[in-house]
Design a protein around this motif. Sequence first.
Motif, PDB file in Angstrom:
ATOM      1  N   SER A  54      -8.056   0.908   2.800  1.00  0.00           N
ATOM      2  CA  SER A  54      -7.614   1.836   3.842  1.00  0.00           C
ATOM      3  C   SER A  54      -6.548   1.186   4.710  1.00  0.00           C
ATOM      4  O   SER A  54      -6.360  -0.036   4.689  1.00  0.00           O
ATOM      5  CB  SER A  54      -8.799   2.242   4.719  1.00  0.00           C
ATOM      6  OG  SER A  54      -9.266   1.113   5.458  1.00  0.00           O
ATOM      7  N   LYS A  55      -5.864   2.009   5.484  1.00  0.00           N
ATOM      8  CA  LYS A  55      -4.865   1.491   6.420  1.00  0.00           C
ATOM      9  C   LYS A  55      -5.526   0.499   7.383  1.00  0.00           C
ATOM     10  O   LYS A  55      -4.945  -0.531   7.724  1.00  0.00           O
ATOM     11  CB  LYS A  55      -4.221   2.630   7.193  1.00  0.00           C
ATOM     12  CG  LYS A  55      -3.069   2.202   8.101  1.00  0.00           C
ATOM     13  CD  LYS A  55      -2.449   3.402   8.782  1.00  0.00           C
ATOM     14  CE  LYS A  55      -1.254   2.976   9.631  1.00  0.00           C
ATOM     15  NZ  LYS A  55      -1.620   2.025  10.688  1.00  0.00           N
TER      16      LYS A  55
ATOM     17  N   ASP B  50      -4.288   6.820  -6.356  1.00  0.00           N
ATOM     18  CA  ASP B  50      -5.372   7.455  -5.625  1.00  0.00           C
ATOM     19  C   ASP B  50      -5.704   6.618  -4.388  1.00  0.00           C
ATOM     20  O   ASP B  50      -6.052   5.439  -4.502  1.00  0.00           O
ATOM     21  CB  ASP B  50      -6.599   7.572  -6.533  1.00  0.00           C
ATOM     22  CG  ASP B  50      -7.711   8.403  -5.917  1.00  0.00           C
ATOM     23  OD1 ASP B  50      -7.715   8.574  -4.683  1.00  0.00           O
ATOM     24  OD2 ASP B  50      -8.572   8.879  -6.680  1.00  0.00           O
ATOM     25  N   GLU B  51      -5.629   7.229  -3.224  1.00  0.00           N
ATOM     26  CA  GLU B  51      -5.871   6.501  -1.979  1.00  0.00           C
ATOM     27  C   GLU B  51      -7.277   5.916  -1.926  1.00  0.00           C
ATOM     28  O   GLU B  51      -7.506   4.870  -1.303  1.00  0.00           O
ATOM     29  CB  GLU B  51      -5.637   7.417  -0.771  1.00  0.00           C
ATOM     30  CG  GLU B  51      -5.681   6.692   0.558  1.00  0.00           C
ATOM     31  CD  GLU B  51      -5.115   7.511   1.704  1.00  0.00           C
ATOM     32  OE1 GLU B  51      -4.900   6.935   2.788  1.00  0.00           O
ATOM     33  OE2 GLU B  51      -4.877   8.723   1.508  1.00  0.00           O
ATOM     34  N   GLU B  52      -8.222   6.562  -2.584  1.00  0.00           N
ATOM     35  CA  GLU B  52      -9.595   6.078  -2.553  1.00  0.00           C
ATOM     36  C   GLU B  52      -9.761   4.743  -3.282  1.00  0.00           C
ATOM     37  O   GLU B  52     -10.745   4.031  -3.062  1.00  0.00           O
ATOM     38  CB  GLU B  52     -10.532   7.118  -3.165  1.00  0.00           C
ATOM     39  CG  GLU B  52     -10.661   8.387  -2.331  1.00  0.00           C
ATOM     40  CD  GLU B  52     -11.657   9.365  -2.919  1.00  0.00           C
ATOM     41  OE1 GLU B  52     -12.237   9.042  -3.984  1.00  0.00           O
ATOM     42  OE2 GLU B  52     -11.864  10.424  -2.329  1.00  0.00           O
TER      43      GLU B  52
ATOM     44  N   LEU C  57       1.022   4.232  -2.878  1.00  0.00           N
ATOM     45  CA  LEU C  57       0.743   5.619  -2.523  1.00  0.00           C
ATOM     46  C   LEU C  57       1.905   6.528  -2.926  1.00  0.00           C
ATOM     47  O   LEU C  57       1.704   7.625  -3.465  1.00  0.00           O
ATOM     48  CB  LEU C  57       0.472   5.749  -1.016  1.00  0.00           C
ATOM     49  CG  LEU C  57      -0.883   5.235  -0.530  1.00  0.00           C
ATOM     50  CD1 LEU C  57      -0.949   5.293   0.996  1.00  0.00           C
ATOM     51  CD2 LEU C  57      -2.026   6.064  -1.129  1.00  0.00           C
TER      52      LEU C  57
ATOM     53  N   ARG D   5       0.837  -1.204   0.000  1.00  0.00           N
ATOM     54  CA  ARG D   5       0.000   0.000   0.000  1.00  0.00           C
ATOM     55  C   ARG D   5       0.871   1.252   0.000  1.00  0.00           C
ATOM     56  O   ARG D   5       0.609   2.216  -0.739  1.00  0.00           O
ATOM     57  CB  ARG D   5      -0.930  -0.008   1.219  1.00  0.00           C
ATOM     58  CG  ARG D   5      -1.882   1.182   1.276  1.00  0.00           C
ATOM     59  CD  ARG D   5      -2.832   1.070   2.473  1.00  0.00           C
ATOM     60  NE  ARG D   5      -3.816   2.137   2.458  1.00  0.00           N
ATOM     61  CZ  ARG D   5      -3.628   3.348   2.967  1.00  0.00           C
ATOM     62  NH1 ARG D   5      -2.460   3.645   3.558  1.00  0.00           N
ATOM     63  NH2 ARG D   5      -4.572   4.272   2.897  1.00  0.00           N
ATOM     64  N   HIS D   6       1.935   1.255   0.812  1.00  0.00           N
ATOM     65  CA  HIS D   6       2.845   2.397   0.896  1.00  0.00           C
ATOM     66  C   HIS D   6       3.535   2.639  -0.449  1.00  0.00           C
ATOM     67  O   HIS D   6       3.655   3.789  -0.909  1.00  0.00           O
ATOM     68  CB  HIS D   6       3.882   2.131   1.991  1.00  0.00           C
ATOM     69  CG  HIS D   6       4.916   3.193   2.132  1.00  0.00           C
ATOM     70  ND1 HIS D   6       4.632   4.466   2.571  1.00  0.00           N
ATOM     71  CD2 HIS D   6       6.260   3.177   1.874  1.00  0.00           C
ATOM     72  CE1 HIS D   6       5.733   5.182   2.596  1.00  0.00           C
ATOM     73  NE2 HIS D   6       6.736   4.434   2.172  1.00  0.00           N
TER      74      HIS D   6
END
Length: 352
Positions: A117-118, A111-113, A106, A102-103
């Motif tokens: 989520s974390k 796009d984080e959306e 990003l 994930r990192h």
Amino acid sequence: MGIIHIFNPEHDLALAYGKEGFTPPAAAMSMRKGLGFIPAFWATEGDMVLVDDVEVAEREARRFACHLPKVVFCEGKHLGLLARGWQGQLQVEPWGWDASLRHTLLKAGFDEELLPSKEQVDKVRKLSHRNSTVALLDCLVRDLPATIGERKEARSMEDAWQWMERWGRAVVKAPWSSSGRGVRFVENLEDPNLASFVRNVILRQGSIIVEPLYDKVMDFAMEFHAYGGKKAVFAGLSLFLTNRGAYLGNSLAPEEEKWGVLRRETGSDDVLALVPALESLLGRMCDTYTGPIGVDMMVVEKEGTRYVHPCVEVNVRRTMGMAAISVAKRTIGCFKTMAVECRNTECRLVLT
């Protein structure tokens, strides 16, 4: 929306690390490079597949070209261009979700959306901890006929030794580990390396899992797809081989033939009841996770009677068993087995 597939076999090790910025060991890097093309077996025409080396991926894919859709291989150094070019319209489907992946995405500008989520990634890590299967195993053994299995989480050397002494022959497992690593088969408590292993695992990961060691007849798994707490749907049966916990290969036989083998080895149809039971239990267990999930099992023999151990491991990610189901669908009748061959610093997918 475009889809980019990622084969990240270091996923289980990244879960054990538990932080961002995980650097995979050489063995995982070799597998990622040599098998990076493998998502093409479950991709659709026009999808993208992230690989370490496009030349290697295209070379390996050509070996199975008549069975694969046309996909686009792209290297990690182009992740930023992909993220900007698709402007948030790129769906990511990895082998498994972890904080490190994930990192990385990003940082590349995704796009984080469009990423979990974390909190969702943290939940995958929690579900992947082997203590999450203690209650699941207890429930299955309690409710289903001809099943067997026990599992305890020990948070101290004293607790671990108590269970090992009780069972005599045991298996001890790190809460997070991959493909046989972090697992010890205990038949001699006087083994000078055993105490050190148990102590180090508890120190690093907070506990250790202890189980009785059964006389195994065969390995198998049931593969599912979870839908965010709504349901889990059975995807297929996996018959595979291991050596002291390390993966060797999978059968590519049709589903009906695999079920026939399993019923023959167990001597009954009771094993069929595991499918609806796990669809229900996994559906509730994976309340925020959407994606593939595999449950490793065994047929074992005790005092002349055969039983099913219904929950050896739960893998909250794609598995080689799920991959084999996809390979079998793409190559119907062409091959009987799937294996991963690693020599020196190279790994290859082998279909025979």
